[in-house]
Design a protein around this motif. Structure first.
Motif, short mmCIF file in Angstrom:
data_model
loop_
_atom_site.label_atom_id
_atom_site.label_comp_id
_atom_site.label_asym_id
_atom_site.label_seq_id
_atom_site.Cartn_x
_atom_site.Cartn_y
_atom_site.Cartn_z
N GLU A 126 0.65 -1.06 0.08
CA GLU A 126 -0.03 -0.01 -0.05
C GLU A 126 0.95 1.29 -0.02
OE1 GLU A 126 -3.34 2.21 -0.51
OE2 GLU A 126 -3.06 -0.05 -0.53
N LYS A 129 2.05 1.65 -3.44
CA LYS A 129 0.96 2.30 -4.16
C LYS A 129 0.61 3.53 -4.02
CE LYS A 129 -2.47 0.12 -5.91
NZ LYS A 129 -3.83 -0.60 -5.83
N ARG A 133 0.74 7.06 -6.53
CA ARG A 133 -0.57 7.73 -6.47
C ARG A 133 -0.36 9.27 -6.10
NH1 ARG A 133 -3.14 3.87 -2.75
NH2 ARG A 133 -4.17 2.23 -3.87
N GLU A 160 0.49 -6.98 -11.24
CA GLU A 160 -0.69 -6.35 -10.79
C GLU A 160 -0.83 -5.21 -10.23
OE1 GLU A 160 -2.55 -9.23 -8.12
OE2 GLU A 160 -2.62 -10.78 -9.56
N LEU A 161 0.41 -4.86 -9.49
CA LEU A 161 0.55 -3.34 -8.97
C LEU A 161 0.56 -2.29 -9.74
CD1 LEU A 161 2.63 -2.18 -6.00
CD2 LEU A 161 2.76 -1.00 -7.96
N THR A 163 -0.59 -2.58 -13.10
CA THR A 163 -2.04 -2.25 -13.95
C THR A 163 -3.06 -1.77 -13.01
OG1 THR A 163 -2.58 -4.78 -13.17
CG2 THR A 163 -1.57 -4.18 -15.39
N GLU A 164 -2.80 -2.00 -11.69
CA GLU A 164 -3.77 -1.29 -10.97
C GLU A 164 -3.53 0.34 -10.70
OE1 GLU A 164 -3.20 -3.13 -7.04
OE2 GLU A 164 -3.88 -5.04 -7.59
N SER A 167 -4.90 1.77 -14.01
CA SER A 167 -5.99 1.96 -14.12
C SER A 167 -6.75 3.05 -13.11
CB SER A 167 -6.93 0.61 -13.67
OG SER A 167 -6.48 -0.45 -14.60
N GLU A 168 -6.16 3.21 -11.98
CA GLU A 168 -6.73 4.23 -11.06
C GLU A 168 -6.13 5.61 -11.39
OE1 GLU A 168 -4.91 3.02 -7.35
OE2 GLU A 168 -5.94 1.09 -7.17
N THR A 191 -3.26 -6.53 -20.23
CA THR A 191 -4.36 -5.68 -19.81
C THR A 191 -4.54 -4.51 -20.66
OG1 THR A 191 -4.19 -6.79 -17.58
CG2 THR A 191 -5.38 -4.77 -17.62
N TYR A 197 -9.65 -1.62 -23.02
CA TYR A 197 -8.83 -0.89 -21.70
C TYR A 197 -8.61 0.41 -22.10
CZ TYR A 197 -5.61 0.14 -18.05
OH TYR A 197 -4.96 0.50 -16.90
N HIS A 201 -10.28 3.17 -19.75
CA HIS A 201 -9.37 4.05 -18.92
C HIS A 201 -8.31 4.88 -19.68
CE1 HIS A 201 -10.20 1.08 -15.69
NE2 HIS A 201 -10.11 0.39 -16.21
#
Length: 333
Positions: A126, A129, A133, A160-161, A163-164, A167-168, A191, A197, A201
């Motif tokens: 977290e 990320k 962010r 995964e991190l 692509t997250e 997307s965010e 992805t 996608y 996004h």
């Protein structure tokens, strides 16, 4: 927001050149090399790992960005985007560097994961990320993620991190994978490179897609077949025309099978040259530039220059000789 689009292709991390006697910036060499790379059809990246960003003051980074923008604009190259390294030891410093780069004329920032306290960050997904962010949310220019475990205390962003984060936040526009993990590149592309996608996004600039760029050129052809977008590669300092040709043939081969055989041949030459030069680091790249163009010099201390014996061995290595010959052939020089 910048109007210069970040496009698929080949990007080159431009070295920062230093005067031999004072270690002050050697701006004439920097500007000459910048033009050489751009005129070969390769996009520039400033103050990255090859640019010895860790050895530059904040003011020197700004000087390089202003000088690059001025040099490009004076030659009518006003559409060339500037990607600038803005990684710092803290979120606060990273944002200071993003703002300074934007004020100096940068169009995009590439942000490496802070690695000094890697032991703590690597265990806190977290926190990793949240770092990206916050930078994306507050940076005045779009950012790329820079995954380089060797320079980040071993922190390795997983697919995964990545692509997250993509997307965010629409202000995150790409990733450079200097982890050399082809499987990760494939998973991320599966992805983010899908048209559905991109529609769901969009980046802040509607015509941009999220770019997945390798950090080496030894898998440039395979990455095209999993919908990768090119590479950011230090080898482009030595062989920009060859790597641009390889990229173009790789893309062409997707719809024209007759281009595949030549793309495979070039990929072999480039891949062998890439691994050979990578082993010599920044000092090896600079020694080859000195041989080829009469500028290059040494890295800033404490990074040592390449020894005379090692420089000679690098220059005469069969993989480098083959790459240099290819570059001369393709460039017509």
């Amino acid at each position: 927001m910048t109007s210069r689009l970040l496009k698929p292709g080949v990007y080159c991390p431009i070295p920062s050149f230093f005067q031999l006697d004072t270690e002050d910036l050697d701006l004439p060499s920097f500007e000459a090399h910048l033009l050489r790379i751009v005129q070969a059809g390769v996009w520039p990246l400033l103050a990255g790992s090859n640019g010895e960003a860790i050895h530059l003051s904040h003011e020197e980074r700004t000087t390089l960005v202003r000088g690059a923008r001025r040099t490009l604009d004076a030659r009518g190259l006003t559409d060339v985007p500037l990607v600038v390294g803005t990684g710092g030891g803290s979120t606060r410093e990273t944002l200071l560097l993003c703002r300074a780069a934007a004020d100096a004329g940068a169009d995009y920032a590439i942000v490496i994961t802070p690695g000094y306290f890697a032991g703590a960050l690597a265990q806190d997904r977290e926190a990793l990320k949240e770092f990206y962010r916050e930078v994306a949310r507050k940076s005045p220019i779009p950012i790329l993620l820079y995954n380089f475990p060797a320079a980040s205390g071993g922190i390795d962003l997983d697919s995964e991190l990545i692509t997250e984060l993509a997307s965010e936040d629409a202000n995150i526009v790409g990733v450079k994978l200097t982890c050399g993990n082809v499987g990760k590149l494939t998973r991320v592309c599966a992805t983010v490179s899908d048209q559905s996608y991109t529609s769901k996004h969009p980046r802040k600039t509607a015509t941009e897609e999220f770019l997945v760029l390798g950090g080496y050129t030894d898998f440039l052809l395979p990455s095209a077949y999993v919908r990768g977008h090119g590479a950011i590669t230090g080898l482009a300092n030595v062989a920009p025309h060859s790597i641009k040709k390889l990229y173009d043939l790789s893309v062409q081969s997707l719809t024209d099978p007759s281009a595949l055989l030549e793309a495979q041949r070039l990929q072999g030459i480039v891949a062998r040259g890439d691994i050979t030069l990578a082993g010599s680091g920044v000092s090896g790249t600079k020694s080859l530039l000195q041989r080829l163009y009469g500028y290059g010099g040494n890295p800033r201390r404490p990074l040592p220059p390449i020894s005379r014996e090692d420089a000679e061995a690098l220059w005469n290595h069969p993989h480098i000789r083959e790459l240099v010959a290819l570059e001369k052939q393709i460039s017509g020089q």
